[in-house]
Design an enzyme around this catalytic site. Structure first.
Site, PDB file in Angstrom:
ATOM      1  N   TRP A  51       1.056  -1.327   0.382  1.00 46.08           N
ATOM      2  CA  TRP A  51      -0.032   0.159  -0.098  1.00 46.08           C
ATOM      3  C   TRP A  51       1.270   0.928   0.214  1.00 46.08           C
ATOM      4  CZ3 TRP A  51      -4.001  -1.687  -1.662  1.00 46.08           C
ATOM      5  CH2 TRP A  51      -4.858  -2.750  -1.761  1.00 46.08           C
ATOM      6  N   ASP A  60      -1.450   6.425   6.571  1.00 47.85           N
ATOM      7  CA  ASP A  60      -2.306   5.386   5.747  1.00 47.85           C
ATOM      8  C   ASP A  60      -2.907   4.682   7.038  1.00 47.85           C
ATOM      9  OD1 ASP A  60      -4.368   3.464   5.017  1.00 47.85           O
ATOM     10  OD2 ASP A  60      -3.001   3.366   2.746  1.00 47.85           O
ATOM     11  N   LYS A  82     -12.166  -2.175   6.933  1.00 41.54           N
ATOM     12  CA  LYS A  82     -11.276  -3.348   7.151  1.00 41.54           C
ATOM     13  C   LYS A  82     -11.863  -3.267   9.141  1.00 41.54           C
ATOM     14  CE  LYS A  82      -8.701  -3.426   4.150  1.00 41.54           C
ATOM     15  NZ  LYS A  82      -7.477  -2.662   4.327  1.00 41.54           N
TER      16      LYS A  82
END
Ligand SMILES: *Cc1c(COP(=O)(O)O)cnc(C)c1O
Length: 361
Positions: A101, A171, A195
């Site tokens: 990511w 993030d 998530k």
């Protein structure tokens, strides 16, 4: 059918109490005579839903007054583009690469500004967080980007780099609301809801207000300008109404159960059950450096593909599902987000012990 213990990395497990409340309200929400899904986003009832969700998230994370909370769409991926477009001044940014990511965030930013990779842990399959000691942060950089919890590899920053005053962007897709954070240390926090918060489709952005500017390049799509959304309190266009409603239920549920402090204790208890077992197991090996372990995504491996496969299959038959590691790393991963119960983790460890007895090498 009985509910399974779902160790999926995302979309992931949600609190049962929230799902039940949503089911109860699905057909008719309060005294509206309709479902939240059928409501105008301009209606008084939806306005209450989004206002309360925002207020409760602000309370949970202790978000300072000079930060705006936005409910957007497009997932964390869209933030990979919005951040460079909106935060650029000197047109350069620093990145610490701790997984796929983080790499993707860098790759996308590179289209718009000069990216500098300060450090990477790719040399060891992203199994650790690089030391900050010798990092030379560029004082002129527009921001430093980190991926705080690396969902795929199972690592987490347990302290933040000192960026020498340069804005820090994080993030937090897979760790938001899992433990207390000091929001004032960040310029911008973003997270896909799927998530640790709610259903896929909503993206949370917490941004310091002075960064909501018109400094973006002229070609920046209207929908990728923070100002578009901030000026209209996330209601510029139709927001993901049902997703926001679900996120709101989760925020309320967390607040009613002691807030982030309480869920942090719960998360530490769960992670300890699993890591303590892994640390003494002769069959299953944890795959990341101990000091950088994630509380949310626990990765492990037997070192034998066939045995991993057998484990995942047999676990599934016991109602312990989605334990397969990400395709890029193999092995196993148990995602134990906020809504995973202690019983679920205990059931997993009990099964791992049994499997180890039956399959000792
Ligand atoms: C899942 C995940 C992403 C990607 O999220 P999308 O909402 O699918 O774009 C990005 N970063 C992290 C840390 C993630 O866990």
């Amino acid at each position: 059918m009985k509910r399974v213990y779902n160790f999926s990395a995302g979309p992931a497990v949600l609190p049962e109490a929230v799902l039940k409340q949503a089911a109860e309200e699905l057909f008719i929400y309060k005294n509206t005579g309709m479902s939240v899904m059928e409501m105008s986003h301009r209606s008084k009832d939806f306005l209450e839903i989004i206002t309360e969700a925002e207020a409760n998230l602000r309370k949970l994370m202790n978000v300072p007054k000079n930060y705006k909370i936005l409910f957007l769409q497009g997932g964390a991926h869209t933030q990979f583009s919005m951040i460079p477009l909106n935060l650029m001044k000197n047109k350069k940014a620093d990145f610490i690469t701790t997984g796929s990511w983080a790499k993707k965030a860098l790759k996308e930013a590179k289209k718009y500004l000069k990216t500098n990779e300060l450090a990477s842990s790719e040399d060891k399959m992203f199994s650790y967080i690089p030391s900050f000691n010798n990092l030379s942060f560029d004082p002129e950089a527009d921001y430093v980007h980190i991926c705080e919890n690396n969902t795929i590899y199972g690592t987490k920053y347990h302290e933040l780099p000192d960026t020498n005053g340069v804005d820090l962007v994080s993030d937090m897709s897979s760790c938001i609301l899992s433990e207390p954070v000091d929001v004032s240390k960040y310029a911008l926090i973003y997270a896909g809801a799927q998530k640790n918060i709610g259903p896929a489709g909503t993206t949370i952005v917490i941004i310091r207000e002075d960064l909501i500017t018109e400094n973006y390049p002229d070609y920046t799509p209207l929908m990728l300008q923070y100002k578009t959304h901030a000026d209209k309190d996330s209601m510029f266009n139709t927001p993901p109404t049902y997703g926001i409603y679900m996120c709101g239920l989760v925020f309320k549920h967390l607040l009613d159960n002691g807030g982030v402090e309480a869920i942090y204790e719960h998360n530490k208890t769960k992670a300890a059950i699993l890591y303590d077992y892994l640390d003494q197991s002769k069959l299953f090996k944890p795959t990341v450096v101990k000091k950088d372990r994630s509380l949310m995504n626990v990765t492990f491996n037997t070192g034998h593909d066939e045995l991993n496969k057998k484990f995942i299959e047999e676990a599934k038959n016991q109602g312990l599902v989605n334990l397969k590691g990400h395709r890029s790393v193999g092995g196993m991963r148990a995602s134990i987000y906020n809504a995973m119960s202690v019983e679920g983790v205990q059931a997993l460890v009990d099964f791992m012990k049994k499997f180890e007895e039956e399959n000792s090498l």
